[in-house]
Design an enzyme around this catalytic site. Structure first.
Site, PDB file in Angstrom:
ATOM      1  CG  HIS A   1      -1.808  -1.178   1.314  1.00 23.47           C
ATOM      2  ND1 HIS A   1      -3.064  -1.172   0.755  1.00 23.47           N
ATOM      3  CD2 HIS A   1      -1.636  -2.423   1.847  1.00 23.47           C
ATOM      4  CE1 HIS A   1      -3.636  -2.348   0.953  1.00 23.47           C
ATOM      5  NE2 HIS A   1      -2.785  -3.125   1.617  1.00 23.47           N
TER       6      HIS A   1
ATOM      7  CD  GLU B   1      -4.717  -8.450   7.545  1.00 25.82           C
ATOM      8  OE1 GLU B   1      -3.729  -7.918   8.068  1.00 25.82           O
ATOM      9  OE2 GLU B   1      -5.558  -7.817   6.882  1.00 25.82           O
TER      10      GLU B   1
ATOM     11  CG  ASP C   1      -0.003  -5.156   4.509  1.00 23.35           C
ATOM     12  OD1 ASP C   1      -0.661  -4.487   3.696  1.00 23.35           O
ATOM     13  OD2 ASP C   1      -0.527  -5.743   5.477  1.00 23.35           O
ATOM     14  CG  ASP C   2       0.008  -0.888   5.156  1.00 23.38           C
ATOM     15  OD1 ASP C   2      -0.357   0.058   4.452  1.00 23.38           O
ATOM     16  OD2 ASP C   2      -0.661  -1.932   5.312  1.00 23.38           O
TER      17      ASP C   2
END
Length: 338
Positions: free
Chosen positions: A21, A198, A276-277
């Site tokens: 992201h 998730e 992911d982040d």
């Protein structure tokens, strides 16, 4: 401890990142620099105070601070700078290709025009030292009508992104909530992915596949709870974009030694490793690889499989995909026998 040879392998091998992201790559230093540039006041007095706030108990506690961080993004140059910083870091981690998620609703809700968001991110991708494509995500805690409106806003920019995804708060927002918008995106020729499995149950993975017709599952680690689903994912060769450090940070697993990445591979599933982040979860892609390989019984053969999976699961053209896979094979041909 991870031996030096295996560490060098996972860090140096060619790889693709398929679950990143871009707003989640905003480091505290850049958040403060953009806040100063745009005269945005932050709730934290310093970079250190902001970084200390990155102690999350679940997905929602992360999202709260994630959206606060995104508030500093106002101009096309802001989006360019954020994306360029990630792409430089990815290049240093031997990433050859990235498929980058962006969340326009996070910004249009604040009055930032859609074109400002996508043009800044896209322009950075054109200037990048690696191959990069964009996937526009819908925020699942918002309504499907808002997602449809976002897809409508995106119409003039279809040449700048390759697909759509589904992210944000998973529990209570099943994939089927977004059936119509995914049907519309599919009709436009866009590739389809969705976060599922998730925090949400395996049923969410099933409905993402059967109702939304997605081609790839983001996360998907809870699939092992459903043997029938595992067989379906294996049969259809559906890739899972797994994010180890994120899973620990958000308490999907308590410690890395409990992560099921090895079990996913042993089940014959096309798992990949991603960040992911990364600004919030403690590491970019190589740090995810190192953390997983330190804690789990994984070796060079698993590294090669994960590298190949990442390119096979990507949405790049077949000729380019073959070239990247050949690069992986050439890299491992030079790896000394263990």
């Amino acid at each position: 401890m991870l031996n030096e040879q295996l560490r060098n392998i996972v860090q140096g091998m060619p790889k693709a990142e398929l679950h990143i992201h871009i707003e989640g790559s905003l480091e505290p230093e850049l958040i403060f620099a953009l806040a100063q540039r745009n005269s945005v006041s932050l709730a934290y007095p310093s970079v250190e105070a902001l970084r200390q706030a990155y102690a999350f108990t679940d997905l929602q506690s992360f999202l709260d601070i994630y959206y606060a961080g995104a508030s500093v993004l106002l101009t096309e140059q802001d989006f360019y700078d954020m994306t360029a910083a990630y792409l430089k870091r990815a290049h240093a981690d031997s990433v050859r290709h990235a498929e980058i998620f962006f969340d326009p609703q996070t910004h249009t809700a604040r009055g930032v025009p859609f074109e400002t968001v996508i043009n800044g991110i896209w322009r950075a991708c054109q200037d990048a030292p690696i191959s990069a494509s964009l996937i526009m995500c819908f925020l699942r805690h918002l309504s499907e009508d808002e997602a449809l409106d976002t897809l409508e806003q995106a119409q003039p920019f279809l040449d700048k992104f390759i697909g759509v995804g589904l992210d944000s708060s998973e529990v209570g927002h099943p994939p089927e909530k977004f059936r119509r918008v995914f049907e519309r995106a599919r009709a436009l020729g866009l590739r389809l992915v969705a976060h599922a499995g998730e925090e949400g149950p395996p049923d969410y993975i099933t409905s993402a596949l059967e109702v939304l017709n997605v081609e790839r599952i983001d996360h998907g680690v809870r699939c092992l709870e459903d043997p029938v689903l595992v067989e379906c994912i294996k049969r259809e060769q559906i890739a899972l974009t797994v994010c180890p450090l994120s899973n620990i940070k958000l308490r999907v697993f308590d410690v890395m030694g409990e992560h099921n990445l090895r079990k996913l591979l042993d089940a014959g599933l096309k798992a990949t490793v991603n960040s992911d982040d990364p600004a919030y979860f403690g590491g970019y892609i190589n740090q995810n690889f190192v953390a997983a390989f330190e804690a789990l019984p994984l070796d060079a053969s698993h590294a090669k499989q994960l590298a190949r999976n990442s390119f096979e699961a990507s949405f790049i053209e077949p000729e380019q995909k073959r070239a990247f896979l050949a690069e992986v094979d050439a890299f491992f041909a030079n790896v000394p026998a263990a």
